[in-house]
Scaffold this motif. Structure first.
Motif, mmCIF file in Angstrom:
data_model
loop_
_atom_site.group_PDB
_atom_site.id
_atom_site.type_symbol
_atom_site.label_atom_id
_atom_site.label_comp_id
_atom_site.label_asym_id
_atom_site.label_seq_id
_atom_site.Cartn_x
_atom_site.Cartn_y
_atom_site.Cartn_z
ATOM 1 N N GLU A 123 45.621 29.078 34.217
ATOM 2 C CA GLU A 123 46.455 30.230 33.872
ATOM 3 C C GLU A 123 45.856 31.522 34.414
ATOM 4 O O GLU A 123 46.576 32.408 34.882
ATOM 5 N N ALA A 124 44.526 31.623 34.345
ATOM 6 C CA ALA A 124 43.862 32.806 34.896
ATOM 7 C C ALA A 124 44.096 32.905 36.397
ATOM 8 O O ALA A 124 44.361 33.992 36.939
ATOM 9 N N LYS A 125 43.991 31.778 37.084
ATOM 10 C CA LYS A 125 44.199 31.768 38.529
ATOM 11 C C LYS A 125 45.636 32.170 38.875
ATOM 12 O O LYS A 125 45.871 32.862 39.872
ATOM 13 N N LYS A 126 46.576 31.758 38.035
ATOM 14 C CA LYS A 126 47.973 32.128 38.293
ATOM 15 C C LYS A 126 48.168 33.629 38.145
ATOM 16 O O LYS A 126 48.872 34.262 38.945
ATOM 17 N N ARG A 127 47.545 34.235 37.137
ATOM 18 C CA ARG A 127 47.649 35.689 36.959
ATOM 19 C C ARG A 127 47.018 36.409 38.144
ATOM 20 O O ARG A 127 47.562 37.399 38.653
ATOM 21 N N ILE A 128 45.856 35.927 38.562
ATOM 22 C CA ILE A 128 45.190 36.531 39.721
ATOM 23 C C ILE A 128 46.082 36.419 40.947
ATOM 24 O O ILE A 128 46.237 37.378 41.713
ATOM 25 N N ALA A 129 46.664 35.241 41.136
ATOM 26 C CA ALA A 129 47.506 35.002 42.312
ATOM 27 C C ALA A 129 48.696 35.954 42.349
ATOM 28 O O ALA A 129 49.056 36.489 43.404
ATOM 29 N N THR A 177 42.026 28.858 43.939
ATOM 30 C CA THR A 177 42.621 30.173 43.673
ATOM 31 C C THR A 177 43.428 30.657 44.866
ATOM 32 O O THR A 177 44.524 31.218 44.704
ATOM 33 N N THR A 178 42.918 30.453 46.073
ATOM 34 C CA THR A 178 43.693 30.865 47.253
ATOM 35 C C THR A 178 44.963 30.018 47.377
ATOM 36 O O THR A 178 45.989 30.508 47.856
ATOM 37 N N GLU A 179 44.906 28.782 46.938
ATOM 38 C CA GLU A 179 46.115 27.953 46.940
ATOM 39 C C GLU A 179 47.141 28.488 45.941
ATOM 40 O O GLU A 179 48.351 28.477 46.207
ATOM 41 N N ALA A 180 46.661 28.975 44.797
ATOM 42 C CA ALA A 180 47.568 29.602 43.833
ATOM 43 C C ALA A 180 48.219 30.843 44.435
ATOM 44 O O ALA A 180 49.409 31.109 44.213
ATOM 45 N N VAL A 181 47.460 31.607 45.209
ATOM 46 C CA VAL A 181 48.017 32.779 45.875
ATOM 47 C C VAL A 181 49.114 32.362 46.858
ATOM 48 O O VAL A 181 50.178 32.994 46.933
ATOM 49 N N ALA A 182 48.866 31.297 47.606
ATOM 50 C CA ALA A 182 49.866 30.824 48.571
ATOM 51 C C ALA A 182 51.203 30.547 47.888
ATOM 52 O O ALA A 182 52.274 30.872 48.429
ATOM 53 N N ARG A 183 51.158 29.973 46.696
ATOM 54 C CA ARG A 183 52.407 29.687 45.969
ATOM 55 C C ARG A 183 53.151 30.968 45.613
ATOM 56 O O ARG A 183 54.383 30.982 45.543
ATOM 57 N N GLU A 184 52.402 32.043 45.390
ATOM 58 C CA GLU A 184 53.032 33.318 45.038
ATOM 59 C C GLU A 184 53.530 34.081 46.258
ATOM 60 O O GLU A 184 54.177 35.119 46.112
#
Length: 255
Positions: free
Chosen positions: A77-83, A103-110
């Motif tokens: 959840e933290a990684k999603k907020r960061i992303a 975390t960078t993968e979470a950013v890619a989704r955003e």
């Protein structure tokens, strides 16, 4: 495993103090010793904690990261907020270099709704995610693919990335130490990340709170090489002073 909220808080408590007794954790969370022992057993089996007689500590290895699937679930959840915060700062029509990490993968989704992006990456997971964005051109580095996380490493990847000069270099790391060093476990991965930093006009680091005071073997960079740090909790001392001295902008994305 995916830690539940109490288990995530337990991990944070152990991380903050280095070690903790089962009794102190039971008192802290208002649960029985049996509940804490059950949580600790599950977290230890997942490689997220190390047990000793009467207590627990963080895993102390500086040579090996925890498994990819465990990292993917940890602080999700933290990684999603960061992303979301990172994506909000990425303008349409810019170029990015993106390295390895959950975390960078979470950013890619955003970034799937962004337009006009050109993304160069050594992360096959990032490439696969952004390939679903018809408005984004994805360029993948060549090299050796690590089967555990689909990261591309090696000299071929380094040479390939040196061809580019981009607006934003987005990196993830394994640990930030109190001496201001950004660290990781695989020297081949580190070599690629270093050239990403060199070839980026701005360097952004996305790192959840668990990365502070986490040891790892290889120095990747120094805090003063960053322009912007995204995290999910206020960093502990001495990091605020280090960031201020280095002129690094901090974006803390709390719940």
């Amino acid at each position: 495993m995916t830690p539940n909220p109490r288990q995530s808080e337990l991990l944070d408590a152990v991380r903050a103090h280095g070690v903790a007794t089962v009794e102190s954790l039971a008192d802290r969370f208002g649960v029985t010793l049996q509940t804490v022992r059950r949580d600790v057993k599950l977290l230890a089996e997942a490689g997220l904690l190390a047990r000793f007689h009467g207590g627990v500590r963080m895993p102390s290895s500086t040579t090996e990261n925890i498994a990819y699937r465990q990292r993917e679930a940890l602080n999700a959840e933290a990684k999603k907020r960061i992303a979301k915060a990172v994506a909000a700062r990425v303008p349409n029509g810019c170029s990015l270099l993106i390295n390895l990490g959950t975390t960078t993968e979470a950013v890619a989704r955003e970034l799937l709704r962004h337009k006009g992006l050109r993304v160069i990456t050594n992360n096959l997971n990032v490439a696969a995610i952004l390939a679903d964005n018809a408005e984004c051109e994805v360029i993948v580095a060549g090299g050796v693919v690590r089967n555990r996380d689909r990261g591309i490493v090696g000299e071929a990847a380094v040479d390939f990335i040196r061809q580019f000069r981009v607006d934003i270099g987005l990196i993830g790391i394994s640990g930030i130490e109190a001496d201001g060093s950004l660290r990781d476990f695989d020297y081949r991965e580190v070599k690629v990340a270093r050239v990403i930093i060199e070839q980026s006009r701005e360097v952004w680091l996305a790192a959840d709170h668990s990365k502070f005071n986490r040891p790892a073997m290889v120095e990747l960079a120094r805090i003063d090489q960053l322009d912007l740090l995204f995290t999910d909790q206020p960093p502990p001392a001495p990091y605020p002073a280090l960031l201020a001295e280095a002129g690094v902008q901090l974006e803390c994305v709390q719940p």
